[in-house]
Design an enzyme around this catalytic site. Structure first.
Site, mmCIF file in Angstrom:
data_model
loop_
_atom_site.group_PDB
_atom_site.id
_atom_site.type_symbol
_atom_site.label_atom_id
_atom_site.label_comp_id
_atom_site.label_asym_id
_atom_site.label_seq_id
_atom_site.Cartn_x
_atom_site.Cartn_y
_atom_site.Cartn_z
ATOM 1 N N ILE A 1 -10.213 -11.363 1.161
ATOM 2 C CA ILE A 1 -10.332 -10.491 2.319
ATOM 3 C C ILE A 1 -8.955 -10.036 2.783
ATOM 4 O O ILE A 1 -7.942 -10.669 2.475
ATOM 5 C CB ILE A 1 -11.045 -11.209 3.494
ATOM 6 C CG1 ILE A 1 -10.290 -12.468 3.876
ATOM 7 C CG2 ILE A 1 -12.484 -11.466 3.182
ATOM 8 C CD1 ILE A 1 -10.800 -13.212 5.127
ATOM 9 N N ASN A 2 -8.952 -8.944 3.547
ATOM 10 C CA ASN A 2 -7.727 -8.532 4.216
ATOM 11 C C ASN A 2 -7.548 -9.384 5.469
ATOM 12 O O ASN A 2 -8.343 -10.283 5.755
ATOM 13 C CB ASN A 2 -7.782 -7.039 4.564
ATOM 14 C CG ASN A 2 -6.408 -6.390 4.598
ATOM 15 O OD1 ASN A 2 -5.412 -7.025 4.945
ATOM 16 N ND2 ASN A 2 -6.344 -5.113 4.241
ATOM 17 N N GLY B 1 2.490 -1.872 9.356
ATOM 18 C CA GLY B 1 1.957 -0.524 9.520
ATOM 19 C C GLY B 1 1.960 0.321 8.267
ATOM 20 O O GLY B 1 2.052 1.549 8.337
ATOM 21 N N THR C 1 0.455 -15.291 1.779
ATOM 22 C CA THR C 1 1.143 -15.997 2.851
ATOM 23 C C THR C 1 1.895 -17.227 2.341
ATOM 24 O O THR C 1 2.947 -17.580 2.878
ATOM 25 C CB THR C 1 0.148 -16.392 3.955
ATOM 26 O OG1 THR C 1 -0.506 -15.205 4.428
ATOM 27 C CG2 THR C 1 0.857 -17.043 5.124
ATOM 28 N N THR D 1 0.826 -1.200 0.000
ATOM 29 C CA THR D 1 0.000 0.000 0.000
ATOM 30 C C THR D 1 0.863 1.254 0.000
ATOM 31 O O THR D 1 1.730 1.435 0.861
ATOM 32 C CB THR D 1 -0.944 0.013 1.215
ATOM 33 O OG1 THR D 1 -1.830 -1.116 1.135
ATOM 34 C CG2 THR D 1 -1.769 1.296 1.246
ATOM 35 N N SER E 1 -6.792 -2.385 6.293
ATOM 36 C CA SER E 1 -5.644 -2.778 7.110
ATOM 37 C C SER E 1 -5.910 -2.440 8.573
ATOM 38 O O SER E 1 -6.304 -1.320 8.896
ATOM 39 C CB SER E 1 -4.384 -2.034 6.648
ATOM 40 O OG SER E 1 -3.333 -2.238 7.590
#
Length: 287
Positions: A174-175, A69, A249, A42, A117
């Site tokens: 999905i997030n 973050g 992942t 992002t 997020s």
């Protein structure tokens, strides 16, 4: 495979947050693995420092929790890398997200608005309540398809509806799921941020359920993400409504070679089953 007017080689892309925002490295990934697209980490309007380490921990078999973050060098550092870029954008205000999207327009094949997020206050999930207005504003400054990335929340159907009302061309689902892991000896959270987003195998059934429910309600174009570790996992997301599948992942856990292996496994599977992948989208959803 056509997603919101964007032609893709096959249904497999790399999800956001996986490939470092280093143009030279991204170029090598494009040349060696030829993903249909890379979704960038992002980007915000200006550089944003990541949280202090630790920012990523393993919490189970194929399951991780992260809280980087949204650290990034700022959207002006975006460069062409040799393959299609789905540019993830975020910000702490509507104005920032719109400006970032405008600057991303030239290099992006698709813009993905991150309003989900859980890992930075005032960003991501904290902007979800404004999703309809954000999408409308972004659509006014970009010529690219606009997708909205949503998290696994109780009100995801409502938010998906608002995003589509605002003019979103599709959704990314999905997030990560917000969680926490505590060091029992110190009594303190292990991640420096405290909480983090859980990803991987452990959220796959949740992704299946949410994609199913959103597709049943709205039939939008969907990029499905969430614990895809096998060809069967990918096909499952497609059968409940995903048109394209993002791998994340899996790459953290096994490396980029696993991306290539899963693609090959998927193409063998659908050939053995005698099915056309584009024909199975939403086939498990009873309307």
């Amino acid at each position: 495979m056509i997603l919101a007017g964007v032609e893709l080689e096959d249904p497999f892309i790399i999800a956001s947050g996986i490939i470092p925002d280093v143009p030279e490295y991204m170029t090598r990934v494009c040349k060696q693995y030829r993903p249909s697209a890379i979704t960038t980490k992002t980007f915000t309007l200006n550089p944003l420092e990541p949280h202090k380490p630790p920012t990523l921990i393993r919490v189970g078999d194929g399951c991780y929790m992260n809280a980087i973050g949204l650290g990034n060098p700022g959207i002006r550092e975006l460069k062409p890398v040799g393959c299609k870029l789905f540019v993830s954008v975020g910000g702490s205000s509507r104005e920032e997200i719109v400006k970032t999207s405008s600057l991303a327009n030239e290099l992006a094949e698709l813009i993905e608005i991150n309003v989900s997020s859980p890992n930075r206050r005032s960003y991501g999930a904290d902007m979800a309540q404004y999703v309809r207005e954000i999408v409308k504003d972004v659509k006014s400054v970009t010529t690219r398809p606009v997708f909205v990335k949503l998290g696994p929340w109780d009100n995801v159907l409502e938010l998906a509806g608002r995003a589509l009302e605002g003019g979103a061309d599709g959704l990314t689902l999905i997030n990560t799921l917000k969680g926490m892991k505590v060091d029992v000896f110190s009594g303190k959270p292990i991640l420096s941020y405290g909480t983090g987003g859980i990803s991987g195998r452990c959220i796959h059934p949740l992704a299946v359920r949410i994609i199913h429910d959103v597709y049943k309600e709205y039939q939008p174009e969907i990029i499905g993400i969430g614990g895809v570790f096998s060809a069967e996992d990918a096909l499952e997301l497609m059968e409940v409504g995903a048109k394209v599948v993002g791998l994340g992942t899996l790459i953290i856990d096994r490396g980029l070679e696993a991306f290539a292996s899963l693609r090959q496994e998927f193409h063998r599977l659908v050939q053995e089953m005698g099915i056309n992948p584009s024909k199975v989208i939403g086939s498990a959803v009873k309307k």
